[in-house]
Scaffold this motif. Structure first.
Motif, mmCIF file in Angstrom:
data_model
loop_
_atom_site.group_PDB
_atom_site.id
_atom_site.type_symbol
_atom_site.label_atom_id
_atom_site.label_comp_id
_atom_site.label_asym_id
_atom_site.label_seq_id
_atom_site.Cartn_x
_atom_site.Cartn_y
_atom_site.Cartn_z
ATOM 1 N N THR A 1 -3.954 -7.747 -4.147
ATOM 2 C CA THR A 1 -3.118 -7.802 -2.948
ATOM 3 C C THR A 1 -2.271 -6.548 -2.868
ATOM 4 O O THR A 1 -2.101 -5.829 -3.873
ATOM 5 N N GLY A 2 -1.709 -6.302 -1.684
ATOM 6 C CA GLY A 2 -0.838 -5.142 -1.537
ATOM 7 C C GLY A 2 0.396 -5.239 -2.408
ATOM 8 O O GLY A 2 0.820 -4.254 -3.024
ATOM 9 N N GLY B 1 -1.560 -10.751 2.701
ATOM 10 C CA GLY B 1 -0.149 -10.409 2.579
ATOM 11 C C GLY B 1 0.104 -8.973 2.988
ATOM 12 O O GLY B 1 -0.258 -8.560 4.086
ATOM 13 N N MET B 2 0.688 -8.188 2.112
ATOM 14 C CA MET B 2 0.949 -6.780 2.400
ATOM 15 C C MET B 2 -0.362 -6.002 2.493
ATOM 16 O O MET B 2 -1.198 -6.064 1.603
ATOM 17 N N ASP B 3 -0.550 -5.271 3.597
ATOM 18 C CA ASP B 3 -1.792 -4.516 3.751
ATOM 19 C C ASP B 3 -1.733 -3.196 2.996
ATOM 20 O O ASP B 3 -0.693 -2.819 2.448
ATOM 21 N N GLY B 4 -2.862 -2.490 2.973
ATOM 22 C CA GLY B 4 -2.940 -1.249 2.219
ATOM 23 C C GLY B 4 -2.047 -0.147 2.743
ATOM 24 O O GLY B 4 -1.578 0.703 1.980
ATOM 25 N N ILE B 5 -1.804 -0.139 4.043
ATOM 26 C CA ILE B 5 -0.945 0.896 4.628
ATOM 27 C C ILE B 5 0.488 0.728 4.155
ATOM 28 O O ILE B 5 1.130 1.680 3.709
ATOM 29 N N THR B 6 1.004 -0.498 4.250
ATOM 30 C CA THR B 6 2.376 -0.766 3.801
ATOM 31 C C THR B 6 2.510 -0.510 2.312
ATOM 32 O O THR B 6 3.503 0.073 1.854
ATOM 33 N N ALA B 7 1.510 -0.938 1.542
ATOM 34 C CA ALA B 7 1.545 -0.728 0.097
ATOM 35 C C ALA B 7 1.563 0.766 -0.222
ATOM 36 O O ALA B 7 2.302 1.220 -1.108
ATOM 37 N N ASP C 1 -7.662 -0.726 -0.766
ATOM 38 C CA ASP C 1 -8.290 -1.400 0.360
ATOM 39 C C ASP C 1 -7.290 -1.438 1.512
ATOM 40 O O ASP C 1 -6.112 -1.727 1.309
ATOM 41 N N ILE C 2 -7.755 -1.166 2.718
ATOM 42 C CA ILE C 2 -6.824 -1.110 3.846
ATOM 43 C C ILE C 2 -6.413 -2.497 4.318
ATOM 44 O O ILE C 2 -5.327 -2.679 4.874
ATOM 45 N N ARG C 3 -7.258 -3.498 4.079
ATOM 46 C CA ARG C 3 -6.966 -4.853 4.534
ATOM 47 C C ARG C 3 -7.000 -5.827 3.374
ATOM 48 O O ARG C 3 -8.056 -6.091 2.808
ATOM 49 N N MET C 4 -5.820 -6.344 3.031
ATOM 50 C CA MET C 4 -5.699 -7.309 1.941
ATOM 51 C C MET C 4 -4.748 -8.411 2.366
ATOM 52 O O MET C 4 -3.951 -8.235 3.290
#
Length: 217
Positions: A35-36, A59-65, A54-57
């Motif tokens: 997860t992010g 909870g928190m997505d890859g961009i925010t992470a 990974d860009i889509r996970m």
């Protein structure tokens, strides 16, 4: 040794990448996250050189992470993993500080080479990804050429940055300007240092924000 963190919600994807990367004696997978939020915690604990994110996970997505990780560890390099190179979140990920993109269909040699390239401080920016950046700026008000941030560059450095923003490689730029690839790389390195950015991805963003580059033909 290049320390890599794998962040993907699919166990089989992580296992596949881990197996491929371990074949390179200069690369070691030091951690995994599904997860992010876990990626952020693990990155802070392990301090990896490169993260395959990974860009889509859940909870928190890859961009925010990516944004949260680079806020406290700016030297970490993040490669975004996506199913399609034209993912709608391309620009957001690049703006968050990602050093490039990989599709999950990449081959073994390409994966290992990508990790080495990014770890060395370069970036993965193909012409098709560049066009996604262009598309984002096409919907914004036009910027006036010659913004303040570009004033620190020489005329030749500005020209090189403009060509980088069209997706050209160092070799392509060298042929365009009739200079050596090493000289092209030197101009890019100096521009990155003068502008205080991470890599050529950020050069592209600045080029469009400052009106230096226009839409690709």
């Amino acid at each position: 040794m290049i320390n890599v963190l794998l962040a993907d919600d699919q166990h089989l994807v992580r296992a596949g990448f881990r197996s491929l990367l371990r074949r390179d004696k200069q690369i070691q997978v030091v951690g995994e996250a599904s997860t992010g939020d876990e990626a952020v915690r693990t990155a802070r604990a392990l301090g990896p050189d490169v993260i395959l994110m990974d860009i889509r996970m859940p909870g928190m997505d890859g961009i925010t992470a990516t944004r949260e990780i680079l806020a406290v560890a700016p030297d970490t390099r993040v490669i975004i993993l996506t199913t399609f190179e034209t993912d709608e979140y391309v620009f957001a990920a690049l703006a968050a500080g990602a050093s490039g993109f990989l599709t999950k269909e990449i081959g073994p040699d390409g994966l290992r080479q990508a990790v080495r390239v990014v770890a060395a401080g370069d970036a993965l920016l193909s012409p098709s990804v560049t066009r996604r950046v262009v598309g984002q700026f096409a919907h914004r008000p036009a910027a006036a050429p010659g913004g303040n941030r570009l004033a620190v560059l020489t005329e030749r450095e500005r020209e090189v940055v403009r060509l980088v923003a069209t997706g050209l490689s160092n070799d392509d730029i060298a042929r365009e300007l009739v200079i050596s690839p090493l000289t092209a790389k030197t101009h890019i390195t100096r521009a990155i240092a003068k502008l205080g950015v991470r890599d050529r991805v950020q050069l592209v963003i600045i080029a469009f924000e400052e009106g230096l580059a226009g839409p690709l033909s």
